[in-house]
Design an enzyme around this catalytic site. Structure first.
Site, PDB file in Angstrom:
ATOM      1  N   TYR A   1      31.345  24.968  96.835  1.00  0.00           N
ATOM      2  CA  TYR A   1      31.253  24.532  95.445  1.00  0.00           C
ATOM      3  C   TYR A   1      29.942  23.766  95.230  1.00  0.00           C
ATOM      4  O   TYR A   1      29.777  22.644  95.692  1.00  0.00           O
ATOM      5  CB  TYR A   1      32.429  23.636  95.069  1.00  0.00           C
ATOM      6  CG  TYR A   1      33.789  24.271  95.241  1.00  0.00           C
ATOM      7  CD1 TYR A   1      33.958  25.647  95.226  1.00  0.00           C
ATOM      8  CD2 TYR A   1      34.917  23.479  95.420  1.00  0.00           C
ATOM      9  CE1 TYR A   1      35.206  26.217  95.385  1.00  0.00           C
ATOM     10  CE2 TYR A   1      36.167  24.035  95.570  1.00  0.00           C
ATOM     11  CZ  TYR A   1      36.310  25.412  95.556  1.00  0.00           C
ATOM     12  OH  TYR A   1      37.547  25.967  95.718  1.00  0.00           O
TER      13      TYR A   1
ATOM     14  N   GLN B   1      39.241  16.440  79.581  1.00  0.00           N
ATOM     15  CA  GLN B   1      40.081  17.345  80.362  1.00  0.00           C
ATOM     16  C   GLN B   1      40.654  16.639  81.572  1.00  0.00           C
ATOM     17  O   GLN B   1      41.810  16.865  81.944  1.00  0.00           O
ATOM     18  CB  GLN B   1      39.277  18.578  80.787  1.00  0.00           C
ATOM     19  CG  GLN B   1      38.903  19.485  79.629  1.00  0.00           C
ATOM     20  CD  GLN B   1      38.111  20.703  80.070  1.00  0.00           C
ATOM     21  OE1 GLN B   1      37.759  20.845  81.235  1.00  0.00           O
ATOM     22  NE2 GLN B   1      37.800  21.573  79.128  1.00  0.00           N
TER      23      GLN B   1
END
Length: 308
Positions: free
Chosen positions: A47, A274
């Site tokens: 990532y 979020q």
């Protein structure tokens, strides 16, 4: 690079192939998720080519006090733009040492083989057992393994504590055999993509498109008639959710949490808003709600099967 943050009652994570992402937004998402009650973070060296791990380290250090559990992965890297998987003992050991360094921890709470590889499962499993014995990792898991592959690992007699697998109300295949096997053998299950790569956030309009670098724009499920049919199903789900003042994500995750044998879900977040919303997930649905969700997704899957 994206850090997808935590989901369902306990967790935070990382992601890639989602287009551009500001590091400060990722850190804000992590802070908000942890403030909302998330207690674990899932990441991986692939990532952001290690950026996610380093941001996790920064956030944990900035917060001080009680630390979240940290889960990472091994054996899956980008080399010259190509995804390469390995399960060799040397790779397992090297990735563990890298993870300890980049995450700034003395022990990794869950160390997961990110992707099946060509090396014998026994070699990978034994290397992980050595790391547990050395105190470098607390537990070991595998990700995206098939039932046969996870059975092969189990047959070695080496520890196996967790499986990470794709699972959502619109991609329910793991509930057929994988999750029941794990339940029978005492292996935990983490669902990834439980909101189907953003579809079940419930925020997409009919004209939804994806920027350059976002892999979803290259997949048929996220374009054309397949996406249109899925969005129609999301609107049906929204109507059910609104009856109980819920969101579509709460409904979608709540349905999954009714699955016997499922431990938790990995839900992504790209902003503080979020991240904060993750704290509102984690309540299983009532049986009547779950039945209505199943009816909607059953029709959706049938219709999608008839589309190219």
């Amino acid at each position: 690079m994206v850090i997808s943050v935590v989901g369902v009652g306990t967790f935070a994570a990382g992601g890639w192939m989602w287009g551009g992402q500001d590091a400060n937004d990722s850190k804000a998402a992590l802070h908000a998720a942890l403030d909302s009650g998330v207690t674990w973070i899932d990441t991986a060296p692939i990532y952001g080519d290690g950026m996610a791990d380093r941001l996790v380290r920064e956030v944990v250090r900035e917060r001080g006090g009680a630390k979240p559990l940290i889960f990472t992965k091994f054996g899956h890297h980008l080399k010259d733009g190509v995804r390469v998987s390995s399960g060799s003992r040397a790779q397992v050991i090297a990735d563990c040492d890298r993870g300890l360094r980049d995450l700034g921890v003395e022990r990794i709470d869950l160390f997961q083989h990110h992707w099946p590889a060509s090396e014998p499962v026994a070699e990978t499993a034994q290397a992980c057992a050595e790391l547990i014995g050395a105190g470098k990792i607390r537990a070991v898991g595998v990700s995206t393994y098939s039932l046969g592959q996870i059975q092969a690992w189990h047959a070695t007699g080496a520890p196996l504590h967790c499986l990470q697998t794709p699972y959502s109300i619109v991609k329910p295949q793991a509930a057929t055999a994988l999750i029941p096997w794990c339940l029978e053998h005492g292996v935990g299950v983490l669902a990834y993509s439980p909101l189907q790569r953003g579809l079940l956030f419930g925020t997409w309009a009919a004209d939804k498109t994806f920027p350059s670098g976002d892999h979803r724009g290259e997949r048929s499920d996220f374009t054309g008639p397949r996406l249109a049919r899925s969005l129609a199903a999301v609107e049906e789900l929204r109507a059910i959710a609104l009856e109980d003042e819920m969101t579509v994500p709460q409904l979608a995750i709540g349905a999954l949490l009714c699955t016997e044998g499922l431990t938790a879900c990995i839900v992504g977040a790209r902003s503080s808003a979020q991240g904060q919303a993750l704290g509102e997930l984690g309540t299983p649905l009532r049986e009547a709600q779950r039945s209505r969700v199943d009816e909607i997704t059953g029709r959706l899957l049938s219709d999608l099967a008839a589309l190219p």
